[in-house]
Design an enzyme around this catalytic site. Structure first.
Site, short mmCIF file in Angstrom:
data_model
loop_
_atom_site.label_atom_id
_atom_site.label_comp_id
_atom_site.label_asym_id
_atom_site.label_seq_id
_atom_site.Cartn_x
_atom_site.Cartn_y
_atom_site.Cartn_z
N LYS A 1 0.84 -1.20 0.00
CA LYS A 1 0.00 0.00 0.00
C LYS A 1 0.88 1.25 0.00
O LYS A 1 1.93 1.27 0.65
CB LYS A 1 -0.92 -0.01 1.23
CG LYS A 1 -1.93 1.14 1.26
CD LYS A 1 -2.86 1.01 2.47
CE LYS A 1 -3.88 2.14 2.51
NZ LYS A 1 -4.78 2.06 3.67
N SER B 1 -9.71 2.17 2.68
CA SER B 1 -8.82 2.89 1.81
C SER B 1 -7.79 2.04 1.08
O SER B 1 -7.21 2.48 0.10
CB SER B 1 -8.09 3.96 2.62
OG SER B 1 -7.24 3.36 3.58
N SER C 1 -10.06 -0.18 6.81
CA SER C 1 -9.45 -0.08 5.48
C SER C 1 -8.82 -1.34 4.92
O SER C 1 -8.43 -1.37 3.76
CB SER C 1 -8.39 1.02 5.48
OG SER C 1 -9.02 2.25 5.30
#
Ligand code: GLN
Length: 495
Positions: free
Chosen positions: A91, A166, A190
């Site tokens: 990420k 996210s 997330s």
């Protein structure tokens, strides 16, 4: 059954769908080299990323170079770990030395970290090969990956739907077989919400289990790095590697990693599983039914099911959005155009430089949260909002502590709906915030929680079930999750 991208993928060479252990075996037996493996995934990224937008940055040359080094180590019978040579996606809020780390923001569009986050360093030391950095909501603020400066990521089951957020890019990368596993971060859901929307496993460990050193801070008392895998085993194999104390993070805990031997579904026999009634209110009927069906199967398999109540559930969203924004307003103060990141070219003096850099560098949602957080912390409002939120957070923690003295784990839906449409909630922040109602409490309480696929909706969209447990009791959480995966029978890594 699966939509646009996935059916096409099931044909052809299947190494991209194998589990970590299977890939590791193939490497060990020299059936495949790391270079071939990395090339295979890079080809898939080239083919599918233009429509899925899972990756913000892919460094092909670096990945191929690392693959060569891994192959040399294997040739000399000196692999760094059984996973040496296996690709991974990271990420884009996890710092990667020498590799652009944008946080999905214009503010860090050109930021190349001089060091790696501890979690990334640990996967690197195990020989994992970083394919690239995955798309995310700007500074991890969002539930759909739509607030990314780099445009939304798309759900591989249906590209008109969001993948969640996210960590949407990491979830898409694993679900669409663009990477075998991925790292993500979870502040309010997330990892689990995108895992649920994309039909894969995603775990947020106990707060303090994984070092946050090198994770760009959003809300420090809630942020936690975790993992995505096609299966619970994959997610846990990766989690074991990154877990454990790190002197660079004062909140990381020196607790033994007692789940490195992986999940064991058999241990669910005799396990007490609590079902909180509050987690079924306002949930789509199809989701509630799928989760209840799984609970029934767990009971037939030997688990004991008990109804419980988590009576502060309704307060989780308002409390989270006060605490998270308050912490964000402080954490994001460092982005001022002086030391690193974006700097406005239109300023004539220092004050204007701060103002214009932050006005031009941050997106709308980030600004909204900084303003909200600043308000909640300001004199005259601190007691009424921030302090009150902290007090209710304590009640939520105690609520879970109480419930978890009576049961080993808690099972509930991960989300109230399946993946929603791109654009559907973009202009309605409140409805976007409400989509986290079932995941946020675990962050406020700091407990471990995993989302596992439980079924598929009539519209061919994945449904997830969430298993939560006591602090540092990942053991029971993953054993139960493994049983769910086995009983749901839909997560077939050989697809
Ligand atoms: N969706 C939540 C938010 O917008 C949680 C995000 C996260 O876990 N990073 O803050």
């Amino acid at each position: 059954m699966r939509d646009i991208i996935i059916p096409k993928m099931v044909n052809g060479f299947r190494m991209h769908s194998k589990s970590l252990t299977e890939i590791s075996d193939a490497l060990k037996k020299k059936e495949i080299t790391s270079k071939q493996l990395v090339t295979l995934f890079l080809d898939r990224i080239r083919k599918y990323n233009p429509s899925l937008n899972a990756f913000i940055t892919v460094d092909e040359a670096r990945a191929l170079n690392e693959a060569d080094e891994s192959d040399r180590r294997r040739k000399n019978n000196q692999p760094l770990s059984p996973f040496d040579g296996i690709p991974i996606a990271i990420k884009d809020n996890i710092c990667t030395e020498g590799l652009r780390t944008t946080c999905g923001s214009k503010m860090l569009n050109n930021f190349i970290p001089p060091y790696s986050a501890t979690a990334h360093e640990r996967v690197r030391r195990a020989g994992f090969i970083t394919l690239g950095k995955t798309n995310m909501d700007e500074f991890a603020m969002g539930s759909s990956t739509e607030t990314s400066f780099f445009g939304p990521a798309k759900n591989p089951f249906n590209t008109s739907k969001v993948p969640g957020g996210s960590s949407g890019g990491s979830a898409v990368a694993v679900a669409a077989r663009l990477a075998p596993v991925a790292l993500g971060s979870d502040t309010g859901g997330s990892i689990r919400q995108p895992a649920s929307f994309c039909g894969i496993a995603g775990i947020k460990p106990t707060y303090g289990r994984v070092s946050r050193n090198g994770l760009v801070a959003y809300a420090s008392s809630l942020d936690q790095i975790g993992t995505f895998g096609k299966t619970v085993d994959d997610a846990i194999n990766l989690l074991s590697l990154i877990s454990g104390h790190d002197p660079h993070d004062a909140t990381s805990m020196p607790r033994p990693v007692d789940f490195a031997d992986g999940p064991n579904a058999e241990r669910v026999k005799g396990m007490l599983i609590g079902i909180p009634e509050e987690y079924f209110i306002g949930v789509d009927v199809e989701i509630a039914d799928a989760v209840k069906k799984i609970i029934g199967k767990l009971e037939s398999f030997g688990a004991k099911i008990e109804k419980i109540s988590l009576k502060y559930t309704d307060y989780a969203v308002p409390v989270y959005y006060l605490i998270a924004t308050a912490e964000a307003s402080s954490n994001l103060a460092r982005f001022d155009g002086i030391q690193y990141g974006f700097r406005s070219q239109n300023a004539d003096n220092l004050r204007e430089l701060y103002f214009k850099t932050r006005s031009e560098g941050f997106g709308q949602e980030v600004k909204r949260r900084i303003i909200l957080g600043t308000f909640a912390l300001s004199a005259g409002y601190y007691d009424a909002y921030y302090l009150k939120a902290l007090k209710i957070r304590r009640l939520i923690i105690d609520d879970f502590k109480n419930a978890l003295t009576k049961v080993h784990v808690i099972a509930a839906p991960t989300t109230t709906t399946t993946a929603f449409g791109i654009g559907e909630k973009r202009n309605d922040p409140l409805s976007m915030y409400m989509s986290d109602i079932l995941t946020i409490s675990a962050n406020l309480a700091g407990i471990p929680s995993i989302s596992v696929p439980a079924g598929i909706s009539s519209k061919c969209l994945p449904i997830g079930v969430q298993i939560m447990g006591k602090h540092f009791d990942e053991r029971n959480v993953i054993d139960c999750a493994k049983a769910v995966e086995m009983l749901a029978g839909i997560c077939d890594p050989s697809l």
